[in-house]
Design an enzyme around this catalytic site. Structure first.
Site, mmCIF file in Angstrom:
data_model
loop_
_atom_site.group_PDB
_atom_site.id
_atom_site.type_symbol
_atom_site.label_atom_id
_atom_site.label_comp_id
_atom_site.label_asym_id
_atom_site.label_seq_id
_atom_site.Cartn_x
_atom_site.Cartn_y
_atom_site.Cartn_z
ATOM 1 N N GLU A 245 3.150 -30.673 -2.167
ATOM 2 C CA GLU A 245 2.906 -29.405 -1.348
ATOM 3 C C GLU A 245 1.488 -29.140 -1.077
ATOM 4 O O GLU A 245 0.956 -28.816 -0.007
ATOM 5 C CB GLU A 245 3.435 -28.063 -2.203
ATOM 6 N N GLU A 246 0.526 -29.635 -2.103
ATOM 7 C CA GLU A 246 -0.672 -29.106 -2.002
ATOM 8 C C GLU A 246 -1.516 -30.071 -0.894
ATOM 9 O O GLU A 246 -2.486 -29.989 -0.385
ATOM 10 C CB GLU A 246 -1.517 -29.632 -3.409
ATOM 11 N N HIS B 201 -6.533 -24.176 -7.917
ATOM 12 C CA HIS B 201 -7.302 -25.500 -7.319
ATOM 13 C C HIS B 201 -8.564 -25.663 -8.139
ATOM 14 O O HIS B 201 -9.487 -26.512 -7.639
ATOM 15 C CB HIS B 201 -7.435 -25.331 -6.115
ATOM 16 N N ASP C 215 -0.346 -23.219 -10.630
ATOM 17 C CA ASP C 215 0.033 -23.624 -9.179
ATOM 18 C C ASP C 215 0.532 -24.996 -9.074
ATOM 19 O O ASP C 215 -0.287 -26.090 -9.112
ATOM 20 C CB ASP C 215 -1.101 -23.318 -8.265
ATOM 21 N N ASP D 283 5.679 -18.915 -5.816
ATOM 22 C CA ASP D 283 4.268 -20.071 -5.530
ATOM 23 C C ASP D 283 3.350 -19.029 -5.395
ATOM 24 O O ASP D 283 2.470 -19.618 -4.746
ATOM 25 C CB ASP D 283 4.620 -21.097 -4.500
ATOM 26 N N ASP E 43 3.649 -30.762 -7.764
ATOM 27 C CA ASP E 43 2.231 -31.430 -7.841
ATOM 28 C C ASP E 43 1.202 -30.436 -7.996
ATOM 29 O O ASP E 43 1.283 -29.450 -7.643
ATOM 30 C CB ASP E 43 2.004 -32.046 -6.435
HETATM 31 ZN ZN LIG Z 1 1.333 -23.685 -4.647
#
Ligand SMILES: [Zn+2]
Length: 416
Positions: A182-183, A387, A148, A205, A88
């Site tokens: 995960e986010e 992000h 990411d 990651d 994700d």
């Molecule tokens: Zn990540």
């Protein structure tokens, strides 16, 4: 099976929208994450992995069986290791219609083509100078890139292909897992450690090439609730108790030198981050972070002192402080077997990098897996600026991570 580079894989994965959603009630939080998860099931089968599975929650797992010949001294001893990455992307920037720009970086700032106000500045990105003359990938300025953690997915897939294509590279049983959500802090919510069945694991990651993570924050959330009393303002004299006034006095007392915006490295912080309120009741959510877990108790005492002081100033309010445990520094649970760290350090060196341990001022899926009994430190991917629309990926860094993962599988045989 056609041989593919990590870059080719990454571009393919980056174009698939897999944004997670913190306001969703389903798991995974968005059904579109299955688009990439199901693609990976097909690709893992095509590569020749065994036991390729996807469960109702979206967890994809597979096995690369040991290729140690009968009679090899490590055959019965080598631990099962795992590699984990999440599919994700962050809810903080759009992940729809990502258009990866593959460019040769020649120095200076990088202006993104679809929105020239989005600039990857050399002054803010020290890693850029290590990529002059090399290939980097950016988004077009309208979305995040999704390195990411699709770089992590591409790195693991490519390392698996290396190991499968070169039988002289000896390894024990290697498991892989690709996870959703995960986010939004839910990447390990339904992660079945028994089904994964490994002794040690690595998340892929991280970011800067050579940086390895074995320490994360320990984290609690504090919630302060001020109870007041509301009544029409026209008849409020000597009756209304406005919770907002007490809450303001609380916020103004939060230490400014123990804040995320004034601290770095191993320094702890107290971070008021969500405020809701009206006269009758107001609540403040506060993040408490410290690498030293007992230090969270010290931060709590600071809040208790603030609450006591403000309670005395506003005797007609009632102020509550509640602490909610979040996650723990993975270092506290890494265990006695230092091979999990020694092997990743040595593998990074064999990939030609100078490894460094870097504490993460946050948590990873590995924090929770480690706490649940599976030691899971974190490996770099070559991505930066996660992000947001200035996210970028060093292809050199990603290829170094592929080398590191490939060496890591072999090192466990050497150390067993
Ligand atoms: Zn990540």
């Amino acid at each position: 099976m056609t041989v593919q580079t990590a870059l080719e894989r990454f571009i393919r994965y980056a174009k698939i929208d897999t944004q997670s959603d913190e306001n969703s009630q389903t798991y995974p939080s968005t059904a579109k994450q299955f688009d990439l998860l199901r693609l990976l099931v097909g690709e893992l089968k095509e590569l020749g992995l065994r036991d390729v599975t996807i469960d109702e929650h979206g967890y994809v797992m597979a096995t690369l069986p040991s290729n140690l010949p009968a009679g090899h001294p490590a055959r019965a001893k080598v631990p099962r290791i795992g590699f984990v990455a999440h599919v994700d992307t962050s809810p903080s920037a759009s992940g729809k219609d990502v258009r990866p720009q593959v460019i040769t970086y020649t120095g200076g700032d990088v202006v993104l083509p679809a929105n020239p106000s989005v600039v990857i500045r050399a002054s803010e990105n020290p890693e850029l100078k290590n990529n002059i003359g090399k290939t980097i990938v950016t988004a077009d300025g309208t979305t995040l890139l999704g390195a990411d953690d699709k770089a992590g997915v591409a790195i693991i897939m490519t390392a698996l292909q290396n190991l499968l294509g070169n039988p002289s590279l000896l390894h024990g049983d290697v498991r892989v897992a690709f996870t959703p959500d995960e986010e939004i802090g839910a990447g390990t919510k339904y992660f079945d450690l028994k089904i994964f069945g490994t002794d040690f694991a690595y998340t892929v990651d991280g970011d800067t090439p050579g940086e390895l993570n074995k320490e994360t924050f320990s984290a609690n959330q504090a919630v302060i609730t001020v109870h007041g009393r509301n009544i029409h303002p026209g008849s409020a004299k000597d009756i209304m108790v406005n919770s907002l006034r007490a809450m303001a006095d609380i916020i103004v007392r939060m230490p400014k030198d123990i804040a995320p915006e004034t601290t770095e490295g191993y320094e702890p912080y107290i971070h008021p981050h969500v405020l809701h309120g009206e006269e009758a009741e107001s609540t403040l959510k506060i993040l408490l972070r410290d690498f030293n877990t007992p230090g969270l108790e010290v931060l709590k005492k600071r809040l208790e002192a603030i609450v006591a002081e403000v309670q005395a100033l506003h005797p007609r309010t009632r102020i509550e402080l509640k602490i909610i445990e979040q996650y723990r520094n993975m270092k506290d649970y890494m265990g006695k077997d230092t091979r999990v760290l020694d092997c990743m350090w040595e593998a990074t060196k064999r990939a030609g990098l100078d490894p460094v341990w870097k504490p993460i001022r946050g948590g990873t899926d590995g924090s929770r897996l480690t706490e649940k009994g599976l030691p899971t430190p974190n490996i770099f991917t070559g991505g930066q600026n996660y992000h947001g629309p200035t996210e970028w990926l060093s292809v050199w860094g990603m290829d170094k991570a592929v080398e590191t993962v490939t060496h890591l599988a072999q090192l466990w045989v050497e150390k067993s």
